[in-house]
Enzyme design. Structure first.
Site, PDB file in Angstrom:
ATOM      1  N   GLN A   1       3.621 -10.674   2.677  1.00  0.00           N
ATOM      2  CA  GLN A   1       2.392 -11.479   2.569  1.00  0.00           C
ATOM      3  C   GLN A   1       2.299 -12.577   3.629  1.00  0.00           C
ATOM      4  O   GLN A   1       1.363 -13.364   3.617  1.00  0.00           O
ATOM      5  CB  GLN A   1       2.305 -12.117   1.170  1.00  0.00           C
ATOM      6  CG  GLN A   1       2.194 -11.123   0.030  1.00  0.00           C
ATOM      7  CD  GLN A   1       0.871 -10.340   0.053  1.00  0.00           C
ATOM      8  OE1 GLN A   1      -0.106 -10.742   0.680  1.00  0.00           O
ATOM      9  NE2 GLN A   1       0.847  -9.222  -0.653  1.00  0.00           N
TER      10      GLN A   1
ATOM     11  N   HIS B   1       8.189 -10.313  -5.808  1.00  0.00           N
ATOM     12  CA  HIS B   1       7.554  -9.028  -6.120  1.00  0.00           C
ATOM     13  C   HIS B   1       8.622  -8.098  -6.711  1.00  0.00           C
ATOM     14  O   HIS B   1       9.797  -8.218  -6.361  1.00  0.00           O
ATOM     15  CB  HIS B   1       7.020  -8.459  -4.792  1.00  0.00           C
ATOM     16  CG  HIS B   1       6.202  -7.220  -4.918  1.00  0.00           C
ATOM     17  ND1 HIS B   1       6.748  -5.960  -5.013  1.00  0.00           N
ATOM     18  CD2 HIS B   1       4.856  -7.043  -4.915  1.00  0.00           C
ATOM     19  CE1 HIS B   1       5.785  -5.062  -5.067  1.00  0.00           C
ATOM     20  NE2 HIS B   1       4.626  -5.685  -5.016  1.00  0.00           N
TER      21      HIS B   1
ATOM     22  N   CYS C   1       2.628  -6.962  -9.836  1.00  0.00           N
ATOM     23  CA  CYS C   1       4.035  -6.570  -9.591  1.00  0.00           C
ATOM     24  C   CYS C   1       4.945  -7.784  -9.568  1.00  0.00           C
ATOM     25  O   CYS C   1       5.889  -7.857  -8.757  1.00  0.00           O
ATOM     26  CB  CYS C   1       4.186  -5.786  -8.291  1.00  0.00           C
ATOM     27  SG  CYS C   1       3.313  -4.243  -8.288  1.00  0.00           S
TER      28      CYS C   1
ATOM     29  N   ASP D   1      11.236 -11.445   2.698  1.00  0.00           N
ATOM     30  CA  ASP D   1      10.189 -10.470   2.432  1.00  0.00           C
ATOM     31  C   ASP D   1       8.902 -11.023   3.045  1.00  0.00           C
ATOM     32  O   ASP D   1       8.289 -11.946   2.510  1.00  0.00           O
ATOM     33  CB  ASP D   1      10.066 -10.292   0.908  1.00  0.00           C
ATOM     34  CG  ASP D   1       8.863  -9.450   0.522  1.00  0.00           C
ATOM     35  OD1 ASP D   1       8.055  -9.096   1.409  1.00  0.00           O
ATOM     36  OD2 ASP D   1       8.725  -9.166  -0.684  1.00  0.00           O
TER      37      ASP D   1
ATOM     38  N   LYS E   1      -0.589  -3.965   5.352  1.00  0.00           N
ATOM     39  CA  LYS E   1      -1.087  -5.299   4.972  1.00  0.00           C
ATOM     40  C   LYS E   1      -1.520  -6.103   6.193  1.00  0.00           C
ATOM     41  O   LYS E   1      -2.045  -7.191   6.073  1.00  0.00           O
ATOM     42  CB  LYS E   1      -0.011  -6.049   4.184  1.00  0.00           C
ATOM     43  CG  LYS E   1       0.256  -5.398   2.814  1.00  0.00           C
ATOM     44  CD  LYS E   1       1.059  -6.286   1.929  1.00  0.00           C
ATOM     45  CE  LYS E   1       1.680  -5.560   0.756  1.00  0.00           C
ATOM     46  NZ  LYS E   1       0.756  -5.311  -0.356  1.00  0.00           N
TER      47      LYS E   1
HETATM   48  N1  PLP Z   1       6.635  -7.897  -1.393  1.00  0.00           N
HETATM   49  C1  PLP Z   1       5.498  -8.574  -1.559  1.00  0.00           C
HETATM   50  C2  PLP Z   1       5.533 -10.070  -1.568  1.00  0.00           C
HETATM   51  C3  PLP Z   1       4.294  -7.884  -1.716  1.00  0.00           C
HETATM   52  O1  PLP Z   1       3.160  -8.570  -1.895  1.00  0.00           O
HETATM   53  C4  PLP Z   1       4.301  -6.471  -1.697  1.00  0.00           C
HETATM   54  C5  PLP Z   1       3.066  -5.715  -1.916  1.00  0.00           C
HETATM   55  O2  PLP Z   1       2.116  -6.168  -2.476  1.00  0.00           O
HETATM   56  C6  PLP Z   1       5.512  -5.814  -1.496  1.00  0.00           C
HETATM   57  C7  PLP Z   1       6.655  -6.559  -1.357  1.00  0.00           C
HETATM   58  C8  PLP Z   1       5.592  -4.330  -1.442  1.00  0.00           C
HETATM   59  O3  PLP Z   1       4.920  -3.833  -0.312  1.00  0.00           O
HETATM   60  P1  PLP Z   1       4.702  -2.283  -0.113  1.00  0.00           P
HETATM   61  O4  PLP Z   1       4.055  -1.772  -1.362  1.00  0.00           O
HETATM   62  O5  PLP Z   1       3.822  -2.187   1.082  1.00  0.00           O
HETATM   63  O6  PLP Z   1       6.047  -1.676   0.114  1.00  0.00           O
END
Ligand code: PLP
Length: 404
Positions: free
Chosen positions: A202, A122, A363, A199, A225
C-alpha cells in the site's frame, strides 16, 4: 502541473457507467485501474514478440528475454536497489512474503525463534508466518497500536529478545492508512541483530520508496496496485541475504545442473524464479512504473495528500461518522462507519450510485478485533481521483444515512 483531466484520459475504464451512473472508483487499495500504455503493452507483446524467455537462441525468444530483463532494471531503478540480482519477480506481495517466510525460516530459524509483526498487518503477513510457526515452532509477537492507529514504538522495543530474528511490518496500513515509521522500525530491528521485511503493497503506489535509504532487508509489493497488471509482484532482498536463502520452489529456470543425484541452483535472481515467468506481465509492469515516474511519485503523493485532507475534513461533518485511523502521518485510505449502518448496506447502496468502495474486514481480522468492529467501509484514492468524486462520495453517504 498535475493535469488530472489528461491523466484520466489515459484510463478508458473511468469513462464507463454502472447502473447508468458515472463510475466513481474508490477501491484503489484493492486494485488500481490500468492506463492504456499498460494494456497496449500486453496486446503488442502477445501480437509481435511472444516467445518463452531465457531458453531460446531464436530472435523472438531473445527479444522477449531482453524486454523481461529490461523490466527488472526498471524495477531496480524505481526502488533504487543496488543490483538486478536483488529483484525477484513473484506473483505478488502475498507470494513474496510466503517466499521469505519459507526460505528465511529454513535458513535462519529454529524452534522458539521469534518474528515480530504488527497488529495492523494484512492476513498475508500473518498467516504466512503462522504456517511456519506450525511447521517449525517459531513464535509470533505483535506490536500494538494506539487508538489513532499508530504503532507503539516503545512497546515494539520491548518485544525484542535474543531469539528475535525478523521484523515484518506494513509500510502503509490497508485499513487505517497509517504510514508507519519503517526507517526507524528497521533501525531498531538491526540494532537488535534482527532483519526487517517491509510490506510495501500500500506504499509503493503512493510515495517514493528507496530501499537503500530505508536499509530494508526485504521489501515486497504487487504490480496491480501500482497501475500494472495482475499476477506480478516483486521481492526485493539484499543480495548477500538472498544468497543465503534456499530456493522456494523447484523447476526450470532456477537450476544450473540437474542429475538424479544432485542439483545445483542458478544464480540470483533466477534461483527464486522457478518455471516460466509472466514475461508479458513484467513488460507491462515496467510500462506502469514508467507511467507513474513520468507523472512523478512526489506529485502523485501531493495530489493524494490534498484529497485525503479534504475528504477527512468533509466526512467529519456527516452526523454519526466514525473514521478509523487518524494517524499524524496518513496515506490515501479512509475507513469509516456511519451510525449503526452496516458496512455492507452502506457499500451496496453507494454501489447503486456508481460509487465503488470496499466493505468488510479488508483481510485484517486481527485489526478489526483490536478496533472492536466487524468491518468498515473503505474508500481508497489513486492518482486519477478527483475532488468531485469525493464530493459525490460525501453526498452518497449522506443520502444513505438519511434513508436509515
Ligand atoms: N499487504 C497489504 C498491506 C495489502 O493491502 C495487500 C492487498 O490488499 C496485500 C498485502 C496482498 O497483496 P496481493 O493480494 O497483491 O498479494
Amino acid at each position: 502541473m498535475y493535469d488530472i483531466n489528461k491523466i484520466r484520459e489515459d484510463f478508458p475504464i473511468l469513462l464507463r457507467t454502472v447502473y447508468g451512473k458515472p463510475l466513481i472508483y474508490l477501491d484503489n487499495g484493492a486494485t488500481t485501474q490500468k492506463p492504456k500504455c499498460v494494456v497496449d503493452s500486453i496486446v503488442n507483446e502477445y501480437y509481435s514478440v511472444n516467445s518463452n524467455v531465457h531458453r531460446g537462441v531464436h530472435f523472438l525468444s531473445q527479444q522477449a528475454t531482453n524486454l523481461h530483463e529490461a523490466s527488472r532494471e526498471t524495477v531496480r531503478k524505481f526502488i533504487n536497489a543496488r543490483s538486478t540480482s536483488e529483484i525477484i519477480f513473484t506473483r505478488g506481495t502475498t507470494e513474496s512474503i510466503n517466499l521469505v517466510a519459507s526460505s528465511f525460516t529454513d535458513a535462519f530459524m529454529k524452534e522458539g525463534d521469534e518474528v515480530i509483526i504488527s497488529v495492523m498487518e494484512h492476513h498475508s503477513n500473518i498467516v504466512s508466518w503462522q504456517l511456519q510457526a506450525e511447521k517449525k515452532g517459531i513464535v509470533l509477537k505483535v506490536i500494538p497500536m494506539n487508538d489513532k492507529g499508530e504503532l507503539l514504538l516503545d512497546e515494539y522495543e520491548k518485544l525484542f529478545t535474543d531469539k528475535t530474528r525478523l521484523v515484518s511490518v506494513a509500510h502503509v496500513s490497508n485499513v487505517l492508512g497509517t504510514i508507519n515509521p519503517v526507517k526507524r522500525i528497521i533501525e531498531t530491528a538491526h540494532a537488535h541483530g534482527a532483519y526487517a521485511l517491509i510490506d510495501g503493497a500500500q506504499s509503493i503506489p503512493h510515495m517514493k520508496v528507496d530501499v537503500q535509504e530505508l536499509d530494508a532487508d526485504f521489501y515486497v509489493f504487487s504490480a496491480h496496485k501500482i497501475y500494472g497488471p495482475t499476477g506480478i509482484g516483486v521481492l526485493y532482498g539484499k543480495e548477500e541475504l538472498l544468497e543465503k536463502l534456499p530456493p522456494y520452489q523447484g523447476g526450470g529456470e532456477m537450476i544450473q545442473n540437474v542429475s538424479f543425484e544432485k542439483t545445483t541452483f542458478n544464480e540470483l535472481p533466477f534461483k527464486f524464479e522457478a518455471g516460466t515467468p509472466d514475461y508479458i506481465g513484467t513488460t507491462a509492469f515496467a510500462c506502469a512504473l514508467d507511467y507513474v515516474s513520468a507523472i512523478g511519485m512526489d506529485n502523485i503523493a501531493a495530489h493524494e495528500h490534498e484529497l485525503i485532507v479534504y475528504a477527512t475534513q468533509r466526512l467529519k461533518e456527516i452526523p454519526g461518522m466514525r473514521i478509523f485511523g487518524e494517524a499524524e502521518n496518513k496515506g490515501g485510505v479512509i475507513s469509516f462507519l456511519v451510525g449503526d449502518i452496516h458496512h455492507f448496506d452502506m457499500g451496496t447502496l453507494l454501489d447503486r450510485l456508481g460509487i465503488a468502495v470496499r466493505t468488510g474486514h479488508h483481510c485484517a481480522e486481527p485489526l478489526m478485533h483490536r478496533l472492536g468492529i466487524e468491518g468498515t467501509v473503505r474508500a481508497t484514492f489513486g492518482l486519477y481521483t478527483t475532488r468531485e468524486e469525493i464530493d459525490a462520495l460525501l453526498s452518497g453517504i449522506d443520502r444513505v444515512r438519511k434513508m436509515f
